[in-house]
Structures are given as C-alpha cells and as structure tokens.
Enzyme design. Structure first.
Site, mmCIF file in Angstrom:
data_model
loop_
_atom_site.group_PDB
_atom_site.id
_atom_site.type_symbol
_atom_site.label_atom_id
_atom_site.label_comp_id
_atom_site.label_asym_id
_atom_site.label_seq_id
_atom_site.Cartn_x
_atom_site.Cartn_y
_atom_site.Cartn_z
ATOM 1 N N GLU A 109 -15.097 50.661 -41.037
ATOM 2 C CA GLU A 109 -16.011 49.859 -40.211
ATOM 3 C C GLU A 109 -15.251 49.124 -39.106
ATOM 4 O O GLU A 109 -14.086 48.769 -39.274
ATOM 5 C CB GLU A 109 -16.651 48.765 -41.063
ATOM 6 C CG GLU A 109 -17.476 49.270 -42.191
ATOM 7 C CD GLU A 109 -17.939 48.127 -43.098
ATOM 8 O OE1 GLU A 109 -18.273 48.410 -44.247
ATOM 9 O OE2 GLU A 109 -17.925 46.958 -42.660
ATOM 10 N N CYS A 122 -13.174 43.912 -34.053
ATOM 11 C CA CYS A 122 -12.477 43.698 -35.327
ATOM 12 C C CYS A 122 -12.281 45.077 -35.959
ATOM 13 O O CYS A 122 -13.264 45.787 -36.206
ATOM 14 C CB CYS A 122 -13.357 42.799 -36.194
ATOM 15 S SG CYS A 122 -12.782 42.647 -37.881
ATOM 16 N N CYS A 129 -8.669 48.707 -49.867
ATOM 17 C CA CYS A 129 -7.594 47.721 -49.869
ATOM 18 C C CYS A 129 -7.084 47.543 -51.296
ATOM 19 O O CYS A 129 -7.845 47.648 -52.254
ATOM 20 C CB CYS A 129 -8.139 46.390 -49.331
ATOM 21 S SG CYS A 129 -6.883 45.110 -49.166
ATOM 22 N N CYS A 133 -8.606 40.562 -53.394
ATOM 23 C CA CYS A 133 -9.175 39.224 -53.211
ATOM 24 C C CYS A 133 -10.600 39.219 -53.780
ATOM 25 O O CYS A 133 -11.397 40.105 -53.490
ATOM 26 C CB CYS A 133 -9.201 38.843 -51.727
ATOM 27 S SG CYS A 133 -7.561 38.787 -50.997
ATOM 28 N N CYS A 136 -13.893 39.428 -51.514
ATOM 29 C CA CYS A 136 -13.880 40.378 -50.397
ATOM 30 C C CYS A 136 -14.450 41.732 -50.803
ATOM 31 O O CYS A 136 -13.997 42.343 -51.772
ATOM 32 C CB CYS A 136 -12.458 40.527 -49.876
ATOM 33 S SG CYS A 136 -12.337 41.680 -48.503
ATOM 34 N N LEU A 232 -5.230 31.761 -46.164
ATOM 35 C CA LEU A 232 -4.697 30.824 -47.159
ATOM 36 C C LEU A 232 -5.746 30.537 -48.240
ATOM 37 O O LEU A 232 -5.509 30.749 -49.429
ATOM 38 C CB LEU A 232 -4.242 29.540 -46.445
ATOM 39 C CG LEU A 232 -3.466 28.545 -47.272
ATOM 40 C CD1 LEU A 232 -2.196 29.153 -47.852
ATOM 41 C CD2 LEU A 232 -3.098 27.306 -46.436
ATOM 42 N N CYS A 349 -16.863 42.352 -43.350
ATOM 43 C CA CYS A 349 -16.326 43.711 -43.410
ATOM 44 C C CYS A 349 -16.318 44.275 -44.818
ATOM 45 O O CYS A 349 -16.101 43.578 -45.776
ATOM 46 C CB CYS A 349 -14.941 43.733 -42.831
ATOM 47 S SG CYS A 349 -15.028 44.427 -41.215
HETATM 48 N N1 SAH Z 1 -6.282 41.697 -45.418
HETATM 49 C C1 SAH Z 1 -6.263 40.810 -44.317
HETATM 50 C C2 SAH Z 1 -7.319 41.068 -43.250
HETATM 51 C C3 SAH Z 1 -8.687 41.461 -43.688
HETATM 52 S S1 SAH Z 1 -9.910 40.294 -44.088
HETATM 53 C C4 SAH Z 1 -6.324 39.384 -44.797
HETATM 54 O O1 SAH Z 1 -6.486 39.165 -45.970
HETATM 55 O O2 SAH Z 1 -6.155 38.480 -43.992
HETATM 56 C C5 SAH Z 1 -10.117 39.203 -42.763
HETATM 57 C C6 SAH Z 1 -10.444 37.790 -43.214
HETATM 58 O O3 SAH Z 1 -11.744 37.713 -43.825
HETATM 59 C C7 SAH Z 1 -9.471 37.278 -44.258
HETATM 60 O O4 SAH Z 1 -9.156 35.925 -43.973
HETATM 61 C C8 SAH Z 1 -10.270 37.394 -45.531
HETATM 62 O O5 SAH Z 1 -9.749 36.598 -46.548
HETATM 63 C C9 SAH Z 1 -11.651 37.013 -45.046
HETATM 64 N N2 SAH Z 1 -12.757 37.425 -45.926
HETATM 65 C C10 SAH Z 1 -12.884 38.520 -46.672
HETATM 66 N N3 SAH Z 1 -14.058 38.502 -47.349
HETATM 67 C C11 SAH Z 1 -14.695 37.383 -46.990
HETATM 68 C C12 SAH Z 1 -15.929 36.789 -47.347
HETATM 69 N N4 SAH Z 1 -16.770 37.367 -48.224
HETATM 70 N N5 SAH Z 1 -16.243 35.605 -46.781
HETATM 71 C C13 SAH Z 1 -15.421 35.000 -45.902
HETATM 72 N N6 SAH Z 1 -14.243 35.506 -45.523
HETATM 73 C C14 SAH Z 1 -13.869 36.676 -46.069
#
Ligand code: SAH
Length: 358
Positions: A109, A122, A129, A133, A136, A232, A349
């Site tokens: 995407e 973006c 991945c 997390c 996510c 963070l 995403c």
């Molecule tokens: N892997 C990288 C980039 C991808 S995600 C990273 O972790 O930074 C881009 C941002 O979106 C990251 O800060 C991630 O933690 C955040 N993110 C992912 N899922 C989310 C959600 N459901 N709500 C808010 N932020 C989210």
C-alpha cells in the site's frame, strides 16, 4: 553523500528469468552494463531519463532508441511496474490510498496525502513486517519479503502519474521496517534524489524506524539529509516492551544513545513518534517520564492518536492527544498532534492489504 552504488551487488536484482531489474540500477551501473553490451555510454542516460523522468514502463516507448537495441534491452532487463488494484479517495481531505499488486502477486500500500506545502506519499518498504508491534496492522500476518529499490520507487512514480499531482515529499512509514531492508532503502534514496531522475531533495524525505539500533549507527555514517523518525510510543521499558517486541532487543537507553550519536554525526533534529493509547501511555506520569528522557535532546514529538485496527482493542482520540500535548508543552517539550488524514478510508497502513489478502 557516499557513493551509495557501492552498496550491494546490482546483479542481485535479477528476476527468475535472469533479467536485471533496470529501475533499481544507478546511472553509473547502467552505463557499465550498456558499455558491456558494446553500446555507446550516452545511451545509458537516454534510457535512464525514459525510466526516471518520463516514467515509461516498457522499452518500446523509448522512441529515440533503435528497435534493435530495444530488443536487446528486452532480453537483458525487465522494468518493474505496479498494478493499481484499488484506489480509495477520502471525501474529507484529498487523501488517496493505493493498493498495488507486485509482479509476484504480493500486495503493498501507499498513501498520498495533501499538506499545505504540497503532496507527500507514504511508501511501503517490505511485504509485511517482522517487528510485531502490537497496535500495527502491517505486522499481523507476518513478513514475506523485502521490496526492491525499484518497487519502492515505483510507488512514488505510480502515485504521481495516477493522481496527476506533483509529489514533493516522501515518508517511509508504510508497511515494513525501512532499516530492516537497509541496503535497498538507501539505494532507493539515491535513485529518488538523483539529478537525472526525480531529483527530490532528501530534506523532503522522512525515514521512520521502530528502533533497530545498529542500523541507526550505520545510517548516521551516511550523513543523509533525511529526517529520522523514531517510533518511541512509550516512556519506560516495561510499557514499551508490552507493545513493541523490538524493545527487548534494543531498549530505550540504547535507542536514545544511538539517537544522540545520530544527532552528533548529522546535526539533524530527530522526530519522535508517540502513538497515544488510552490507559497505556497517556497519563501525566508518562508525560513527565518522557520529558525527562528527551529533555536534553534537540527533537520534536509527534503525537498520534492510535488508529483503531480490528484485531486489537487499542483506542484514543484527539482530545486525549491534545491533553497529552499540553502536559509535554508545560514540561518544555516541543510537540504536535498529527493531523488525522483519510480517516474515512482506513488510511492506517496495512489495513487494506490485510482485507485483501486474507
Ligand atoms: N516500521 C517503521 C515504519 C512503519 S509504521 C516504524 O515502526 O517506525 C509508521 C508509523 O506508524 C510508526 O510510528 C508506527 O509505530 C505507527 N503506527 C503503526 N500502526 C499504528 C496505529 N494503529 N496507530 C497509530 N500509529 C501506528
């Protein structure tokens, strides 16, 4: 910038038919390959401009190249392109979300967003991945493969062509962990900023990481003009480990040490992302701990009310985010609440791909 083309062997970018992925090659690499074919060197810049400025997706469109050379190019190279499977446009704010199919049938995407200063896309850097997390959607079905430099670049080119909107910035915040696909991401940055190609200044590019510490040190050495964003999302190790398994490998102290080193090496202000989750990391005490951690940093905190995904019960809203921002401001930390774009099209995403693949 260090000559990034030294990074990785371009013959690695070869498909199952032995054809080289021409869009992943830098201009000097393409020149070398064209000379090997006993052709004149200037042909390489002609071809490079067709690919990266006029963005053709087949060799027959290269009308100032002879039919005979076009046939030879077709034998040796392939041009990666993306198929637009779905396009969702927000009625509220011009955000457009694309679901693309790759040549091997996988899906990724991209999201095109409109800001006052222009359009930003973006992009995804991996199919799925590994980072796990908890909040996510990109990580739930696991990891399939890294994207090629061409496949990251084609997301920018395709969004620009398809939308008819000039793209002025790129954020690597789509599906995947950019620093877990380090060489291909760095090569993508070189191609994106090449003056014979899209010629985008790296000042308009942000790379976001969940905190792969050794790679942050490696990135610092390259001294690129990008903005580094650190996801963070917590102010102590216990609560960070609960939502981000990467914290068990590299904890907050190691991560912030790497960030300090990055700032020293590059002089660039770091952006910290903080996904706010009700009842998990949104209290006054969290803000105080965060302020203590970041107090002597030249940085900026970006608060994101967590986007709800259907697999988890995390939630937050703009009111909590504004309250948290207020705490941080009182404590002297520069913070903003990220604008929610594309709320009506599930612009977080990984959500679209999940719906489509499972
Ligand atoms: N892997 C990288 C980039 C991808 S995600 C990273 O972790 O930074 C881009 C941002 O979106 C990251 O800060 C991630 O933690 C955040 N993110 C992912 N899922 C989310 C959600 N459901 N709500 C808010 N932020 C989210």
């Amino acid at each position: 910038m260090q000559c990034l083309s030294d990074r990785g062997d371009p013959t690695l970018f070869t498909d199952e038919n032995g054809k080289t992925d021409i869009l992943s090659l830098t201009l000097p690499e393409l020149e070398a390959q064209i000379l090997e074919m006993n052709e004149k060197k200037f042909r390489a810049s002609q071809i490079y401009k067709w690919l990266h400025q006029r963005r053709v997706t087949d060799f027959d469109s290269m009308t100032d190249i002879s039919a005979q050379l076009r046939d030879r190019l077709k034998e040796k190279f392939c041009i990666k392109s993306l198929f637009v499977v779905k396009r969702l446009e927000s009625k509220r704010d011009n955000t457009v979300k694309y679901l693309y199919r790759l040549s091997d049938g996988n899906h990724i995407e991209s999201v095109l967003m409109e800001y006052e200063h222009g359009n930003t896309v973006c992009v995804s850097t991996q199919v799925g991945c590994k980072m796990g997390c908890r909040f996510c959607a990109s990580t739930i079905a696991g990891y399939k493969r890294d994207l090629l430099p061409s496949e990251i670049l084609a997301q920018v080119y395709t969004a620009e062509r398809e939308s008819g909107r000039k793209i002025g910035g790129v954020v690597l915040m789509g599906i995947g962990e950019p620093l877990d696909n380090f060489d291909n991401v760095v090569r993508f940055l070189e191609l994106l900023s090449c003056k014979d190609g899209m010629n985008m200044s790296l000042r308009h590019v942000s790379v976001s990481t969940c905190g792969l510490v050794p790679k942050i040190y490696e990135l610092a050495k390259l001294d690129l003009a990008i903005t580094l964003s650190i996801s963070l999302h917590a102010s102590d190790n216990k609560s960070r480990s609960e939502i981000m398994p990467v914290n068990d490998r590299y904890d907050i102290n190691e991560l912030l040490k790497a960030c300090r080193d990055y700032f020293k090496a590059t002089g660039r202000r770091i952006s910290f992302e903080y996904a706010l989750i009700d009842g998990h990391n949104d209290s006054r005490e969290d803000a105080e701990r965060l302020a203590k951690l970041l107090g002597n940093f030249v940085c900026h905190v970006n608060i994101i009310p967590v986007n709800k995904i259907k697999e988890r019960d995390y939630r937050s809203d703009r009111r909590s985010a504004q309250r948290f921002r207020g705490y941080l401001e009182e404590l002297g930390i520069n913070a903003t609440v990220r604008r929610t774009l594309g709320a009506d099209i599930d612009a977080a995403c990984g959500q679209l791909r999940r719906e489509y693949e499972i």
